[in-house]
Design a protein around this motif. Structure first.
Motif, PDB file in Angstrom:
ATOM      1  N   GLN A   1      21.759 -13.516   2.366  1.00  0.00           N
ATOM      2  CA  GLN A   1      23.158 -13.886   2.541  1.00  0.00           C
ATOM      3  C   GLN A   1      23.537 -14.934   1.490  1.00  0.00           C
ATOM      4  O   GLN A   1      22.814 -15.891   1.279  1.00  0.00           O
ATOM      5  CB  GLN A   1      23.383 -14.472   3.948  1.00  0.00           C
TER       6      GLN A   1
ATOM      7  N   GLN B   1      25.684 -17.960   0.057  1.00  0.00           N
ATOM      8  CA  GLN B   1      26.528 -19.079   0.458  1.00  0.00           C
ATOM      9  C   GLN B   1      27.037 -19.777  -0.791  1.00  0.00           C
ATOM     10  O   GLN B   1      26.280 -19.991  -1.740  1.00  0.00           O
ATOM     11  CB  GLN B   1      25.749 -20.062   1.327  1.00  0.00           C
TER      12      GLN B   1
ATOM     13  N   VAL C   1      29.110 -23.163  -2.281  1.00  0.00           N
ATOM     14  CA  VAL C   1      29.481 -24.533  -1.946  1.00  0.00           C
ATOM     15  C   VAL C   1      30.212 -25.142  -3.138  1.00  0.00           C
ATOM     16  O   VAL C   1      29.645 -25.254  -4.228  1.00  0.00           O
ATOM     17  CB  VAL C   1      28.254 -25.384  -1.591  1.00  0.00           C
TER      18      VAL C   1
ATOM     19  N   ALA D   1      25.964 -21.217  -5.847  1.00  0.00           N
ATOM     20  CA  ALA D   1      25.657 -20.123  -4.939  1.00  0.00           C
ATOM     21  C   ALA D   1      24.181 -20.151  -4.576  1.00  0.00           C
ATOM     22  O   ALA D   1      23.315 -20.258  -5.441  1.00  0.00           O
ATOM     23  CB  ALA D   1      26.000 -18.790  -5.584  1.00  0.00           C
ATOM     24  N   SER D   2      23.920 -20.066  -3.294  1.00  0.00           N
ATOM     25  CA  SER D   2      22.533 -19.911  -2.834  1.00  0.00           C
ATOM     26  C   SER D   2      22.358 -18.472  -2.389  1.00  0.00           C
ATOM     27  O   SER D   2      23.281 -17.830  -1.911  1.00  0.00           O
ATOM     28  CB  SER D   2      22.231 -20.862  -1.682  1.00  0.00           C
TER      29      SER D   2
ATOM     30  N   PHE E   1      32.201 -13.319   0.326  1.00  0.00           N
ATOM     31  CA  PHE E   1      31.523 -14.573   0.066  1.00  0.00           C
ATOM     32  C   PHE E   1      32.538 -15.566  -0.501  1.00  0.00           C
ATOM     33  O   PHE E   1      33.126 -15.337  -1.563  1.00  0.00           O
ATOM     34  CB  PHE E   1      30.364 -14.358  -0.899  1.00  0.00           C
TER      35      PHE E   1
ATOM     36  N   GLY F   1      33.469 -20.006  -0.518  1.00  0.00           N
ATOM     37  CA  GLY F   1      33.094 -21.347  -0.133  1.00  0.00           C
ATOM     38  C   GLY F   1      34.056 -21.926   0.884  1.00  0.00           C
ATOM     39  O   GLY F   1      35.043 -21.293   1.271  1.00  0.00           O
ATOM     40  N   GLN F   2      33.781 -23.141   1.284  1.00  0.00           N
ATOM     41  CA  GLN F   2      34.606 -23.786   2.299  1.00  0.00           C
ATOM     42  C   GLN F   2      35.872 -24.378   1.707  1.00  0.00           C
ATOM     43  O   GLN F   2      36.788 -24.755   2.437  1.00  0.00           O
ATOM     44  CB  GLN F   2      33.801 -24.889   3.010  1.00  0.00           C
TER      45      GLN F   2
END
Length: 120
Positions: A1, A3, A5, A24-25, A109, A111-112
Motif C-alpha cells: 500500500q 502512503q 506524506v 511516498a512509502s 493514493f 497525502g493528507q
C-alpha cells in the motif's frame, strides 16, 4: 500500500516562496501519473503540476512560470517549488499518484494535505 506524506506548507506574504515535499512509502509504480493539486474551501480541485507516465510535466494555467515540479525517483519524493506566491494560491496542497486514467478523477493514493496560506 502506498502512503504519501506532504511537508513544507506554511504561511508567507505575497511574493514569498515555499517548497513542498511529498515522500511516498511503499512501491510507487513508475507508470503512475503523480503530482500536486490544491483545493481551497468551497472550491473545486485545481491541478497544480504533475508528470505523466511518459515524463511530460504539465502545469496549471495559473502557475505562469512561478512553480517548478521535480522529483527524486530514487527516493520516491516529489517536490513543488513555489515562488512569487499570491493570496489566490492559498489552499490545501495535496500530492497524489495513480494510473493516469484515475489520477485526474479520483486518485487512490493521496497525502493528507499541507496548508499554504499567502497573505497580502
Amino acid at each position: 500500500q502506498v502512503q504519501l506524506v506532504e511537508s513544507g506548507g506554511g504561511s508567507v506574504q505575497a511574493g514569498g516562496s515555499l517548497r513542498l515535499s511529498c515522500t511516498a512509502s511503499g512501491f510507487l509504480d513508475s507508470d503512475f501519473c503523480r503530482g500536486w493539486f490544491r483545493q481551497a474551501p468551497g472550491s473545486e480541485r485545481e491541478d497544480v503540476a504533475d508528470v505523466d507516465n511518459e515524463g511530460t510535466i504539465t502545469y496549471g494555467d495559473f502557475v505562469k512560470g512561478r512553480f517548478t515540479f521535480s522529483q527524486d525517483s530514487a527516493k520516491n519524493t516529489l517536490f513543488l517549488q513555489m515562488n512569487d506566491l499570491k493570496p489566490e494560491d492559498t489552499g490545501v496542497y495535496y500530492c497524489a499518484a495513480d494510473t493516469c486514467g484515475s489520477y485526474y478523477i479520483r486518485p487512490r493514493f493521496r497525502g493528507q494535505g499541507t496548508q499554504v496560506t499567502v497573505s497580502s
